[in-house]
Design a protein around this motif. Structure first.
Motif, short mmCIF file in Angstrom:
data_model
loop_
_atom_site.label_atom_id
_atom_site.label_comp_id
_atom_site.label_asym_id
_atom_site.label_seq_id
_atom_site.Cartn_x
_atom_site.Cartn_y
_atom_site.Cartn_z
N LEU A 13 -24.94 0.06 -6.06
CA LEU A 13 -23.78 0.11 -6.94
C LEU A 13 -23.07 -1.23 -6.88
O LEU A 13 -22.56 -1.63 -5.81
CB LEU A 13 -22.84 1.24 -6.49
CG LEU A 13 -21.49 1.36 -7.20
CD1 LEU A 13 -21.67 1.63 -8.69
CD2 LEU A 13 -20.64 2.44 -6.55
N ILE A 14 -23.04 -1.94 -8.00
CA ILE A 14 -22.34 -3.22 -8.10
C ILE A 14 -21.08 -2.96 -8.90
O ILE A 14 -21.11 -2.88 -10.13
CB ILE A 14 -23.23 -4.31 -8.75
CG1 ILE A 14 -24.57 -4.43 -8.01
CG2 ILE A 14 -22.49 -5.65 -8.76
CD1 ILE A 14 -25.57 -5.37 -8.66
N GLU A 15 -19.96 -2.80 -8.20
CA GLU A 15 -18.70 -2.34 -8.79
C GLU A 15 -17.54 -2.91 -7.98
O GLU A 15 -17.49 -2.73 -6.76
CB GLU A 15 -18.65 -0.80 -8.76
CG GLU A 15 -17.33 -0.17 -9.06
CD GLU A 15 -16.82 -0.46 -10.46
OE1 GLU A 15 -15.76 -1.09 -10.58
OE2 GLU A 15 -17.49 -0.05 -11.43
N ASP A 16 -16.61 -3.60 -8.66
CA ASP A 16 -15.51 -4.23 -7.93
C ASP A 16 -14.28 -3.34 -7.77
O ASP A 16 -13.45 -3.59 -6.91
CB ASP A 16 -15.11 -5.54 -8.60
CG ASP A 16 -14.50 -5.35 -9.97
OD1 ASP A 16 -15.00 -4.50 -10.74
OD2 ASP A 16 -13.50 -6.04 -10.29
N ASN A 17 -14.15 -2.28 -8.54
CA ASN A 17 -12.98 -1.42 -8.46
C ASN A 17 -13.19 -0.38 -7.35
O ASN A 17 -14.08 0.46 -7.46
CB ASN A 17 -12.75 -0.72 -9.80
CG ASN A 17 -11.54 0.16 -9.80
OD1 ASN A 17 -11.38 1.04 -8.97
ND2 ASN A 17 -10.65 -0.07 -10.77
N PRO A 18 -12.38 -0.42 -6.27
CA PRO A 18 -12.60 0.50 -5.15
C PRO A 18 -12.50 1.98 -5.55
O PRO A 18 -13.26 2.81 -5.06
CB PRO A 18 -11.49 0.15 -4.16
CG PRO A 18 -11.00 -1.19 -4.56
CD PRO A 18 -11.28 -1.35 -6.02
N GLY A 19 -11.59 2.30 -6.46
CA GLY A 19 -11.46 3.69 -6.91
C GLY A 19 -12.69 4.16 -7.66
O GLY A 19 -13.19 5.27 -7.42
N ASP A 20 -13.20 3.33 -8.57
CA ASP A 20 -14.41 3.68 -9.30
C ASP A 20 -15.61 3.79 -8.36
O ASP A 20 -16.42 4.70 -8.48
CB ASP A 20 -14.71 2.65 -10.39
CG ASP A 20 -13.76 2.74 -11.57
OD1 ASP A 20 -13.09 3.79 -11.73
OD2 ASP A 20 -13.69 1.77 -12.34
N ASP A 57 -33.16 -5.31 0.59
CA ASP A 57 -33.67 -3.94 0.62
C ASP A 57 -34.28 -3.55 -0.71
O ASP A 57 -33.98 -4.15 -1.74
CB ASP A 57 -32.53 -2.96 0.94
CG ASP A 57 -32.05 -3.07 2.38
OD1 ASP A 57 -32.91 -3.05 3.27
OD2 ASP A 57 -30.83 -3.19 2.59
N ALA A 58 -35.12 -2.53 -0.68
CA ALA A 58 -35.73 -2.00 -1.89
C ALA A 58 -34.84 -0.90 -2.46
O ALA A 58 -34.38 -0.02 -1.72
CB ALA A 58 -37.11 -1.43 -1.59
N TYR A 59 -34.57 -0.97 -3.75
CA TYR A 59 -33.73 0.02 -4.42
C TYR A 59 -34.50 0.67 -5.56
O TYR A 59 -35.33 0.02 -6.20
CB TYR A 59 -32.45 -0.63 -4.95
CG TYR A 59 -31.52 -1.03 -3.82
CD1 TYR A 59 -30.66 -0.11 -3.27
CD2 TYR A 59 -31.57 -2.32 -3.30
CE1 TYR A 59 -29.85 -0.46 -2.21
CE2 TYR A 59 -30.75 -2.68 -2.24
CZ TYR A 59 -29.89 -1.74 -1.70
OH TYR A 59 -29.10 -2.08 -0.64
N ASP A 60 -34.17 1.92 -5.82
CA ASP A 60 -34.78 2.64 -6.92
C ASP A 60 -34.08 2.36 -8.24
O ASP A 60 -34.70 2.40 -9.30
CB ASP A 60 -34.76 4.15 -6.66
CG ASP A 60 -35.56 4.52 -5.42
OD1 ASP A 60 -36.74 4.12 -5.35
OD2 ASP A 60 -35.00 5.19 -4.54
N LEU A 61 -32.76 2.06 -8.17
CA LEU A 61 -31.98 1.88 -9.39
C LEU A 61 -30.70 1.12 -9.06
O LEU A 61 -30.17 1.25 -7.96
CB LEU A 61 -31.62 3.24 -9.99
CG LEU A 61 -30.87 3.20 -11.31
CD1 LEU A 61 -31.57 4.08 -12.34
CD2 LEU A 61 -29.44 3.70 -11.12
N VAL A 62 -30.23 0.33 -10.02
CA VAL A 62 -28.97 -0.40 -9.88
C VAL A 62 -27.98 0.14 -10.91
O VAL A 62 -28.32 0.30 -12.08
CB VAL A 62 -29.17 -1.92 -10.09
CG1 VAL A 62 -27.84 -2.65 -10.14
CG2 VAL A 62 -30.07 -2.49 -9.02
N LEU A 63 -26.77 0.41 -10.44
CA LEU A 63 -25.64 0.74 -11.33
C LEU A 63 -24.78 -0.52 -11.38
O LEU A 63 -24.24 -0.96 -10.36
CB LEU A 63 -24.84 1.92 -10.77
CG LEU A 63 -25.61 3.22 -10.70
CD1 LEU A 63 -24.93 4.20 -9.76
CD2 LEU A 63 -25.75 3.83 -12.08
#
Length: 138
Positions: A13-20, A57-63
């Protein structure tokens, strides 16, 4: 990749908003859907950290949020795609775009640029997120 309830998903998860970020992690790790596998979620707050994480690391999906401190708009998706394509050590990972803006033209453009889906954050619940991830992986 077809997923089953016995698989464990590794999601970035690449997301800068802590609440989100907290809300998305809750949706992904609280399994109200018996058909959705357990998920491990790694969270970073900027695009560069996300790209570096894919090396580690290996990831299955990126948000991928489109509004980050080090990138914004569809350029974020372009920069992500360019960075991943340029690295021999990173396999292609499906990307689901997250945004706060409901923009039909941008959603079509994101898909044309390689995103599996485009989600408006205010409209996302656990069921929609689970279904989107399932479709993106299959």
């Amino acid at each position: 990749m077809s997923i089953s309830v016995t698989d464990e998903l590794c999601l970035l998860l690449i997301e800068d908003n802590p609440g989100d970020a907290t809300l998305f992690k809750h949706h992904l790790t609280t399994n109200g859907d018996d058909t959705f596998p357990p998920a491990t979620v790694t969270h970073v707050e900027c695009l560069d950290a996300g790209i570096d994480e894919l090396e580690t690391d290996a990831y299955d999906l990126v948000l991928l949020d489109l509004g980050l401190p080090d990138s914004s708009g569809l350029d974020t998706l372009d920069r992500y795609n360019e960075a991943v394509t340029a690295r021999d050590d990173v396999d292609s990972v499906p990307v689901v775009v997250l945004t706060g803006l409901k923009d039909d033209a941008a959603s079509v453009e994101a898909i044309e640029r390689g995103a599996q889906d485009y989600l408006v954050k205010d409209n996302v619940d656990a069921n929609l997120l689970h279904r989107t991830i399932r479709y993106a992986l299959e």
